[in-house]
Design a protein around this motif. Sequence first.
Motif, PDB file in Angstrom:
ATOM      1  N   SER A 291      44.558  34.046  36.396  1.00  0.00           N
ATOM      2  CA  SER A 291      44.169  33.637  37.753  1.00  0.00           C
ATOM      3  C   SER A 291      44.645  34.743  38.689  1.00  0.00           C
ATOM      4  CB  SER A 291      44.814  32.304  38.130  1.00  0.00           C
ATOM      5  OG  SER A 291      46.219  32.412  38.092  1.00  0.00           O
ATOM      6  N   GLY A 292      43.793  35.189  39.533  1.00  0.00           N
ATOM      7  CA  GLY A 292      44.166  36.295  40.406  1.00  0.00           C
ATOM      8  C   GLY A 292      43.074  37.332  40.457  1.00  0.00           C
ATOM      9  N   LYS A 293      43.393  38.483  41.033  1.00  0.00           N
ATOM     10  CA  LYS A 293      42.391  39.526  41.198  1.00  0.00           C
ATOM     11  C   LYS A 293      42.812  40.790  40.452  1.00  0.00           C
ATOM     12  CE  LYS A 293      44.382  40.962  45.637  1.00  0.00           C
ATOM     13  NZ  LYS A 293      44.137  41.191  47.076  1.00  0.00           N
ATOM     14  N   ARG A 294      41.881  41.723  40.388  1.00  0.00           N
ATOM     15  CA  ARG A 294      42.136  43.007  39.737  1.00  0.00           C
ATOM     16  C   ARG A 294      43.186  43.777  40.534  1.00  0.00           C
ATOM     17  NH1 ARG A 294      37.283  47.257  38.262  1.00  0.00           N
ATOM     18  NH2 ARG A 294      38.553  49.100  37.808  1.00  0.00           N
ATOM     19  N   LEU A 295      44.223  44.263  39.820  1.00  0.00           N
ATOM     20  CA  LEU A 295      45.344  44.930  40.487  1.00  0.00           C
ATOM     21  C   LEU A 295      45.733  46.211  39.762  1.00  0.00           C
ATOM     22  CD1 LEU A 295      47.699  41.845  41.034  1.00  0.00           C
ATOM     23  CD2 LEU A 295      46.408  43.026  42.840  1.00  0.00           C
ATOM     24  N   LEU A 296      46.300  47.153  40.527  1.00  0.00           N
ATOM     25  CA  LEU A 296      47.001  48.263  39.907  1.00  0.00           C
ATOM     26  C   LEU A 296      48.193  47.695  39.155  1.00  0.00           C
ATOM     27  CD1 LEU A 296      47.015  50.838  42.861  1.00  0.00           C
ATOM     28  CD2 LEU A 296      45.579  50.915  40.808  1.00  0.00           C
ATOM     29  N   ILE A 297      48.547  48.328  38.050  1.00  0.00           N
ATOM     30  CA  ILE A 297      49.581  47.762  37.199  1.00  0.00           C
ATOM     31  C   ILE A 297      50.914  47.581  37.930  1.00  0.00           C
ATOM     32  CG2 ILE A 297      50.357  49.945  36.193  1.00  0.00           C
ATOM     33  CD1 ILE A 297      49.889  46.535  34.390  1.00  0.00           C
ATOM     34  N   LYS A 298      51.258  48.503  38.823  1.00  0.00           N
ATOM     35  CA  LYS A 298      52.537  48.383  39.539  1.00  0.00           C
ATOM     36  C   LYS A 298      52.562  47.127  40.411  1.00  0.00           C
ATOM     37  CE  LYS A 298      51.221  51.330  43.469  1.00  0.00           C
ATOM     38  NZ  LYS A 298      51.548  52.530  44.260  1.00  0.00           N
TER      39      LYS A 298
END
Length: 313
Positions: A291-298
Amino acid sequence: MNKTAKIIFMGTPEFAVPALNALHKNGQDVALVVTRPDRPKGRGRKVFPPPVKEAATKFGYEIIQPPSIRTAEFSDHMAKHQPDVIVVVAFGHIIPKNILAIPKVGTLNIHASLLPKYRGPAPIQWAIINGEKETGITIILMDEGLDTGDILLSSKIEILPDDTSGALHDRLAELGADLLIRTLDSFKTDKIHPISQDHSQATYAPLLKKNDGRLNWEMPASALEALIRGITPWPGAFTYHENKRLKIFKARPIFMDTPETPGTVIRGFPDELRVATGEGVLSIMEIQGSSGKRLLIKDFLRGYHLTPGTILH
């Protein structure tokens, strides 16, 4: 053929739209557009028209969406237009012999590979997955086989190191549109010379299924990175942490040895997610939780902890 051809266009998805746009822009005589029926999409199952229908509607072309192209009613409707050429771009069905026999000149197909390599429904994805350095577009004169017809024109394109199948798809769609116009112009001046494919060199690009996106950590890191690019945006690469699905959009291989079992999170910098593979290490750069959105790994790791020793599967 020394005049503007009367064309029937058969296509369905976004890949086919640039070709239809090019025919319209170049003043080609598009007598009819054939596309697949409207389909429900998404969680709400709302019905949407195919992209080709939307483009054809904008241009005011006659459109039909037959539930089957193997009926006498459909072939009669095609024949009454007396086309010089049928253009097929990602229509989604094998075209039967009686339809191929209708046009005076022939049926052209835009295929997104350098035939005879990568015949079949998923040539763009498999070229990236298999680590090819180049691919292209081939215009063929269709026969009853699957992408087996004589080659009319082809054009190469480089596969860039960071290409996803989505990015390459868009470039190839535009290249296919340009090559289609060049092919039609060559017919007008009788400069086209069909060349038989070397069938002994043929390879096949099968349709991808949703579960093909699940990462097998036993594979080498370089192969996993190519797979991720090849199946982005669809079916999308994913793995599991316990019972939570993690979708992976971007990664890079690190050529280092590790004694850890493939799929094990290993120690890296605080803002890194490194995973042991069958050969080398994969550094995951962009990710999405269940659940959530696409993010940079950091950014992802600020709220989701994957400590060294964690197993992904």
